[in-house]
Design an enzyme around this catalytic site. Structure first.
Site, PDB file in Angstrom:
ATOM      1  CB  SER A  67      23.083  30.942  86.036  1.00 28.36           C
ATOM      2  OG  SER A  67      23.793  30.184  86.959  1.00 28.36           O
ATOM      3  CE  LYS A  70      26.460  31.852  88.122  1.00 26.28           C
ATOM      4  NZ  LYS A  70      26.341  30.543  87.894  1.00 26.28           N
ATOM      5  CE1 TYR A 193      26.553  33.160  92.040  1.00 26.47           C
ATOM      6  CE2 TYR A 193      25.777  31.876  93.665  1.00 26.47           C
ATOM      7  CZ  TYR A 193      25.964  31.991  92.462  1.00 26.47           C
ATOM      8  OH  TYR A 193      25.633  31.066  91.611  1.00 26.47           O
ATOM      9  CE1 TYR A 244      25.167  27.868  84.000  1.00 27.07           C
ATOM     10  CE2 TYR A 244      23.347  26.477  83.144  1.00 27.07           C
ATOM     11  CZ  TYR A 244      23.559  27.371  84.005  1.00 27.07           C
ATOM     12  OH  TYR A 244      22.931  28.270  84.610  1.00 27.07           O
ATOM     13  CB  VAL A 262      18.825  26.338  88.384  1.00 29.29           C
ATOM     14  CG1 VAL A 262      20.101  25.768  88.245  1.00 29.29           C
ATOM     15  CG2 VAL A 262      19.007  27.423  89.509  1.00 29.29           C
TER      16      VAL A 262
HETATM   17  N1  GLN Z   1      21.686  30.209  92.565  1.00 27.49           N
HETATM   18  C1  GLN Z   1      22.079  29.086  91.514  1.00 27.49           C
HETATM   19  C2  GLN Z   1      23.376  28.488  92.328  1.00 27.49           C
HETATM   20  O1  GLN Z   1      24.332  28.934  92.643  1.00 27.49           O
HETATM   21  C3  GLN Z   1      22.459  29.380  90.356  1.00 27.49           C
HETATM   22  C4  GLN Z   1      23.013  28.501  89.270  1.00 27.49           C
HETATM   23  C5  GLN Z   1      22.325  28.475  88.198  1.00 27.49           C
HETATM   24  O2  GLN Z   1      21.284  29.313  87.744  1.00 27.49           O
HETATM   25  N2  GLN Z   1      22.899  27.627  87.211  1.00 27.49           N
HETATM   26  O3  GLN Z   1      23.506  27.093  92.249  1.00 27.49           O
END
Ligand code: GLN
Length: 308
Positions: A67, A70, A193, A244, A262
Protein backbone atom coordinates in the site's frame (compact mmCIF):
# COMPACT_ATOMS: atom_id res chain seq x y z
CA UNK A 1 33.96 24.26 16.12
CA UNK A 2 32.19 21.36 14.36
CA UNK A 3 28.72 20.66 15.67
CA UNK A 4 28.28 16.96 16.55
CA UNK A 5 25.07 15.26 15.40
CA UNK A 6 22.76 13.62 17.91
CA UNK A 7 23.48 9.91 18.45
CA UNK A 8 20.82 8.74 16.00
CA UNK A 9 22.61 5.42 15.43
CA UNK A 10 22.47 4.64 19.15
CA UNK A 11 18.81 5.61 19.37
CA UNK A 12 17.84 3.40 16.41
CA UNK A 13 19.78 0.39 17.76
CA UNK A 14 18.05 0.78 21.13
CA UNK A 15 14.67 1.20 19.41
CA UNK A 16 14.98 -2.09 17.50
CA UNK A 17 16.33 -3.98 20.51
CA UNK A 18 13.52 -2.81 22.78
CA UNK A 19 10.63 -3.42 20.38
CA UNK A 20 11.47 -6.48 18.25
CA UNK A 21 9.70 -8.83 20.67
CA UNK A 22 6.33 -7.17 20.01
CA UNK A 23 6.22 -9.17 16.74
CA UNK A 24 4.70 -11.97 18.81
CA UNK A 25 1.56 -9.83 19.14
CA UNK A 26 0.98 -9.72 15.38
CA UNK A 27 0.70 -11.95 12.34
CA UNK A 28 2.31 -11.90 8.91
CA UNK A 29 -0.25 -11.21 6.16
CA UNK A 30 -1.40 -14.50 4.71
CA UNK A 31 -4.13 -13.49 2.26
CA UNK A 32 -1.37 -12.95 -0.32
CA UNK A 33 0.17 -16.46 -0.04
CA UNK A 34 3.71 -15.39 -0.98
CA UNK A 35 3.88 -12.90 1.93
CA UNK A 36 3.23 -15.72 4.41
CA UNK A 37 6.80 -16.94 3.93
CA UNK A 38 8.35 -13.90 5.64
CA UNK A 39 10.03 -14.32 9.04
CA UNK A 40 7.78 -12.42 11.50
CA UNK A 41 10.67 -11.50 13.79
CA UNK A 42 12.47 -9.30 11.27
CA UNK A 43 12.66 -5.70 12.48
CA UNK A 44 14.50 -2.61 11.36
CA UNK A 45 14.31 1.15 11.33
CA UNK A 46 16.09 3.88 9.43
CA UNK A 47 16.30 7.64 9.62
CA UNK A 48 17.71 10.16 7.18
CA UNK A 49 18.81 13.60 8.22
CA UNK A 50 19.99 16.18 5.67
CA UNK A 51 23.52 14.99 6.62
CA UNK A 52 23.38 11.18 6.77
CA UNK A 53 21.51 7.85 6.77
CA UNK A 54 21.24 5.95 10.06
CA UNK A 55 19.90 2.42 10.33
CA UNK A 56 19.53 -0.49 12.74
CA UNK A 57 18.24 -4.07 12.48
CA UNK A 58 16.97 -5.71 9.28
CA UNK A 59 17.08 -2.61 7.14
CA UNK A 60 18.50 -4.31 4.02
CA UNK A 61 15.91 -7.09 3.83
CA UNK A 62 13.92 -6.65 0.58
CA UNK A 63 10.12 -6.44 0.79
CA UNK A 64 7.31 -5.22 -1.42
CA UNK A 65 5.85 -1.72 -1.17
CA UNK A 66 2.21 -2.90 -1.10
CA UNK A 67 0.00 0.00 0.00
CA UNK A 68 2.93 2.39 0.33
CA UNK A 69 2.91 2.45 -3.49
CA UNK A 70 -0.42 4.31 -3.27
CA UNK A 71 1.42 7.50 -2.32
CA UNK A 72 3.57 7.42 -5.45
CA UNK A 73 0.93 6.31 -7.93
CA UNK A 74 -1.21 9.17 -6.59
CA UNK A 75 1.65 11.62 -7.23
CA UNK A 76 2.01 10.28 -10.78
CA UNK A 77 -1.74 10.54 -11.46
CA UNK A 78 -1.91 14.07 -10.03
CA UNK A 79 1.11 15.16 -12.10
CA UNK A 80 -0.12 13.57 -15.30
CA UNK A 81 -3.86 14.20 -15.09
CA UNK A 82 -4.30 17.13 -12.73
CA UNK A 83 -6.01 17.53 -9.38
CA UNK A 84 -9.51 18.03 -10.78
CA UNK A 85 -9.56 14.85 -12.90
CA UNK A 86 -8.23 12.73 -10.04
CA UNK A 87 -10.69 14.01 -7.47
CA UNK A 88 -13.59 13.51 -9.84
CA UNK A 89 -12.96 9.77 -9.34
CA UNK A 90 -11.82 9.60 -5.71
CA UNK A 91 -12.76 11.46 -2.52
CA UNK A 92 -10.69 12.87 0.33
CA UNK A 93 -12.34 11.62 3.50
CA UNK A 94 -11.08 8.96 5.90
CA UNK A 95 -13.09 5.76 6.28
CA UNK A 96 -13.72 3.92 9.50
CA UNK A 97 -13.38 0.67 7.55
CA UNK A 98 -10.55 -1.68 6.68
CA UNK A 99 -8.30 -0.92 3.70
CA UNK A 100 -9.95 -3.47 1.43
CA UNK A 101 -13.57 -2.82 2.42
CA UNK A 102 -16.22 -2.60 -0.27
CA UNK A 103 -19.15 -1.45 1.87
CA UNK A 104 -18.92 2.34 1.50
CA UNK A 105 -18.67 2.18 -2.29
CA UNK A 106 -22.37 1.57 -2.43
CA UNK A 107 -23.58 3.44 0.64
CA UNK A 108 -21.57 6.69 0.39
CA UNK A 109 -21.23 9.19 -2.43
CA UNK A 110 -20.59 6.59 -5.17
CA UNK A 111 -16.85 7.07 -5.36
CA UNK A 112 -14.09 5.63 -3.19
CA UNK A 113 -13.62 7.72 -0.08
CA UNK A 114 -9.87 8.33 -0.46
CA UNK A 115 -6.81 7.25 -2.48
CA UNK A 116 -5.10 5.41 0.41
CA UNK A 117 -7.60 2.54 0.55
CA UNK A 118 -7.60 -0.17 -2.10
CA UNK A 119 -10.72 1.04 -3.92
CA UNK A 120 -9.35 4.58 -4.18
CA UNK A 121 -5.91 3.42 -5.22
CA UNK A 122 -7.35 1.21 -7.98
CA UNK A 123 -9.38 4.19 -9.27
CA UNK A 124 -6.19 6.31 -9.20
CA UNK A 125 -4.25 3.59 -11.08
CA UNK A 126 -6.80 3.75 -13.87
CA UNK A 127 -5.89 7.41 -14.43
CA UNK A 128 -2.18 6.79 -14.99
CA UNK A 129 -1.70 7.28 -18.74
CA UNK A 130 0.09 4.95 -21.18
CA UNK A 131 -0.48 2.53 -24.07
CA UNK A 132 0.41 -0.57 -22.03
CA UNK A 133 0.69 -1.72 -18.42
CA UNK A 134 4.48 -1.62 -18.80
CA UNK A 135 4.39 1.99 -19.92
CA UNK A 136 2.03 3.01 -17.11
CA UNK A 137 4.01 1.15 -14.45
CA UNK A 138 7.11 2.73 -15.97
CA UNK A 139 5.91 6.18 -14.85
CA UNK A 140 5.68 5.00 -11.24
CA UNK A 141 9.03 3.20 -11.43
CA UNK A 142 10.68 6.23 -13.03
CA UNK A 143 9.56 8.48 -10.18
CA UNK A 144 10.90 6.02 -7.59
CA UNK A 145 14.15 5.53 -9.50
CA UNK A 146 14.76 9.26 -9.63
CA UNK A 147 14.16 9.61 -5.90
CA UNK A 148 16.22 6.56 -4.95
CA UNK A 149 18.87 7.11 -7.62
CA UNK A 150 18.95 3.41 -8.56
CA UNK A 151 17.03 0.97 -10.78
CA UNK A 152 13.81 -0.34 -9.18
CA UNK A 153 12.06 -3.64 -9.98
CA UNK A 154 9.19 -5.80 -8.84
CA UNK A 155 9.02 -9.13 -6.99
CA UNK A 156 7.54 -11.45 -9.63
CA UNK A 157 6.52 -14.08 -7.04
CA UNK A 158 4.52 -11.63 -4.94
CA UNK A 159 2.99 -10.13 -8.08
CA UNK A 160 1.81 -13.51 -9.39
CA UNK A 161 0.65 -14.55 -5.93
CA UNK A 162 -1.62 -11.50 -5.64
CA UNK A 163 -2.65 -11.71 -9.29
CA UNK A 164 -3.91 -15.25 -8.65
CA UNK A 165 -5.67 -14.57 -5.35
CA UNK A 166 -6.78 -10.91 -5.42
CA UNK A 167 -10.49 -11.61 -5.75
CA UNK A 168 -11.55 -8.85 -3.40
CA UNK A 169 -9.55 -6.28 -5.37
CA UNK A 170 -11.17 -7.63 -8.55
CA UNK A 171 -14.58 -7.16 -6.96
CA UNK A 172 -13.67 -3.58 -5.99
CA UNK A 173 -12.42 -2.83 -9.50
CA UNK A 174 -15.55 -4.15 -11.20
CA UNK A 175 -17.73 -2.19 -8.79
CA UNK A 176 -15.67 0.93 -9.56
CA UNK A 177 -16.22 0.37 -13.28
CA UNK A 178 -19.94 0.11 -12.70
CA UNK A 179 -20.08 3.46 -10.87
CA UNK A 180 -17.87 5.15 -13.49
CA UNK A 181 -14.84 5.56 -11.24
CA UNK A 182 -12.46 3.37 -13.24
CA UNK A 183 -11.12 4.46 -16.64
CA UNK A 184 -10.28 1.85 -19.28
CA UNK A 185 -9.97 -1.91 -19.04
CA UNK A 186 -10.60 -3.43 -15.59
CA UNK A 187 -8.10 -6.28 -15.93
CA UNK A 188 -5.35 -4.00 -17.19
CA UNK A 189 -5.87 -1.58 -14.30
CA UNK A 190 -5.77 -4.47 -11.80
CA UNK A 191 -2.60 -5.75 -13.40
CA UNK A 192 -1.02 -2.32 -12.92
CA UNK A 193 -2.25 -2.17 -9.31
CA UNK A 194 -0.86 -5.64 -8.46
CA UNK A 195 2.47 -4.78 -10.06
CA UNK A 196 2.86 -1.47 -8.25
CA UNK A 197 2.13 -3.25 -4.95
CA UNK A 198 4.98 -5.68 -5.79
CA UNK A 199 7.70 -3.06 -6.20
CA UNK A 200 10.75 -4.14 -4.20
CA UNK A 201 12.36 -1.87 -1.60
CA UNK A 202 14.09 -2.11 1.75
CA UNK A 203 13.76 -0.05 4.90
CA UNK A 204 16.51 2.40 3.90
CA UNK A 205 14.67 3.05 0.61
CA UNK A 206 11.54 3.91 2.58
CA UNK A 207 13.51 6.43 4.64
CA UNK A 208 14.81 8.01 1.42
CA UNK A 209 11.28 8.19 0.02
CA UNK A 210 10.16 9.77 3.30
CA UNK A 211 12.94 12.33 3.05
CA UNK A 212 11.79 13.24 -0.48
CA UNK A 213 8.34 14.02 0.91
CA UNK A 214 9.85 15.81 3.94
CA UNK A 215 11.86 17.97 1.52
CA UNK A 216 8.69 18.92 -0.40
CA UNK A 217 9.52 17.00 -3.58
CA UNK A 218 13.24 17.74 -3.86
CA UNK A 219 15.59 14.76 -4.42
CA UNK A 220 18.87 14.20 -2.58
CA UNK A 221 20.52 15.50 -5.76
CA UNK A 222 18.62 18.79 -5.41
CA UNK A 223 16.10 18.29 -8.23
CA UNK A 224 12.51 19.51 -7.65
CA UNK A 225 10.65 16.51 -9.11
CA UNK A 226 7.14 17.18 -7.80
CA UNK A 227 5.60 20.50 -6.81
CA UNK A 228 5.35 21.30 -3.08
CA UNK A 229 1.60 21.73 -3.58
CA UNK A 230 1.14 18.07 -4.62
CA UNK A 231 3.46 16.88 -1.84
CA UNK A 232 1.32 18.78 0.68
CA UNK A 233 -1.75 17.07 -0.72
CA UNK A 234 -0.39 13.53 -0.41
CA UNK A 235 1.20 14.06 3.00
CA UNK A 236 -2.15 15.34 4.24
CA UNK A 237 -3.71 12.09 3.03
CA UNK A 238 -0.98 10.22 4.87
CA UNK A 239 -2.03 11.93 8.11
CA UNK A 240 -5.76 11.37 7.68
CA UNK A 241 -5.76 7.97 5.91
CA UNK A 242 -2.19 6.59 5.67
CA UNK A 243 -2.59 4.06 8.48
CA UNK A 244 -6.11 3.08 7.32
CA UNK A 245 -8.68 2.96 10.12
CA UNK A 246 -5.91 3.40 12.70
CA UNK A 247 -4.91 6.82 11.33
CA UNK A 248 -6.52 8.76 14.18
CA UNK A 249 -4.76 6.81 16.89
CA UNK A 250 -1.47 6.96 15.00
CA UNK A 251 -1.81 10.75 14.73
CA UNK A 252 -2.21 10.95 18.50
CA UNK A 253 0.53 8.45 19.39
CA UNK A 254 3.10 9.30 16.71
CA UNK A 255 1.94 12.44 14.91
CA UNK A 256 3.94 12.04 11.68
CA UNK A 257 2.56 11.74 8.13
CA UNK A 258 3.01 8.03 7.38
CA UNK A 259 1.94 5.21 5.07
CA UNK A 260 1.98 1.52 5.84
CA UNK A 261 1.77 -1.61 3.72
CA UNK A 262 0.81 -5.23 4.45
CA UNK A 263 4.34 -6.51 3.92
CA UNK A 264 5.25 -4.66 7.13
CA UNK A 265 6.82 -1.41 5.98
CA UNK A 266 5.93 2.06 7.23
CA UNK A 267 7.20 5.18 5.50
CA UNK A 268 7.14 8.43 7.49
CA UNK A 269 8.06 11.99 6.61
CA UNK A 270 8.80 14.64 9.21
CA UNK A 271 8.23 17.83 7.20
CA UNK A 272 11.44 19.79 6.63
CA UNK A 273 13.45 17.47 8.89
CA UNK A 274 13.70 13.71 8.39
CA UNK A 275 12.69 10.68 6.43
CA UNK A 276 11.94 7.84 8.84
CA UNK A 277 11.06 4.21 8.11
CA UNK A 278 10.21 1.09 10.03
CA UNK A 279 9.89 -2.55 8.99
CA UNK A 280 8.41 -5.52 10.82
CA UNK A 281 6.24 -8.07 8.94
CA UNK A 282 3.92 -9.06 11.82
CA UNK A 283 0.75 -6.99 11.51
CA UNK A 284 -2.00 -5.91 13.88
CA UNK A 285 -5.70 -6.46 13.11
CA UNK A 286 -5.84 -3.29 10.99
CA UNK A 287 -2.92 -4.31 8.79
CA UNK A 288 -0.19 -2.12 10.28
CA UNK A 289 3.20 -3.44 11.46
CA UNK A 290 3.02 -4.03 15.23
CA UNK A 291 6.73 -3.50 15.76
CA UNK A 292 6.84 -0.67 13.20
CA UNK A 293 4.16 1.40 14.93
CA UNK A 294 5.79 0.87 18.35
CA UNK A 295 9.22 1.83 17.03
CA UNK A 296 7.89 4.98 15.36
CA UNK A 297 6.10 5.96 18.55
CA UNK A 298 9.36 5.56 20.46
CA UNK A 299 11.32 7.61 17.91
CA UNK A 300 8.65 10.30 17.82
CA UNK A 301 8.80 10.70 21.60
CA UNK A 302 12.60 10.59 21.77
CA UNK A 303 13.09 13.16 19.00
CA UNK A 304 9.91 15.20 19.52
CA UNK A 305 8.72 14.52 15.97
CA UNK A 306 4.97 15.04 16.24
CA UNK A 307 3.77 17.75 13.87
CA UNK A 308 0.86 18.58 16.17
N1 GLN B 1 -1.60 -5.45 -2.33
C1 GLN B 1 -2.34 -5.28 -1.13
C2 GLN B 1 -3.83 -5.44 -1.38
O1 GLN B 1 -4.32 -4.92 -2.33
C3 GLN B 1 -2.06 -3.92 -0.56
C4 GLN B 1 -2.83 -3.65 0.71
C5 GLN B 1 -2.02 -3.08 1.80
O2 GLN B 1 -0.79 -2.99 1.78
N2 GLN B 1 -2.70 -2.70 2.85
O3 GLN B 1 -4.53 -6.07 -0.65
Amino acid sequence: MACREYDYAGLLAETVARHRHYAAQGEVASYIPELRKTDPTLAGCALITPQALYEAGDTRYPFTLQSISKVFSLLVALEQRGVETVFAKVGSEPTGDSFNSIVKLETSEQKPLNPMINAGAIAVCSLIPGDSVEERLGLVLKLLEKILDRPVGIDEHVYHSEQETGHRNRALAHFLKDIDCLEGDVDEVLDLYFRQCSILVDCTDLARLGMFLAQKGVTAQGEQLISPHLIRLVTTFMVTCGMYNASGEFAIQVGIPAKSGVSGGILAAVPGRFGVAAFGPALDKKGNSVVGVRMLRHLSQALDLSIF
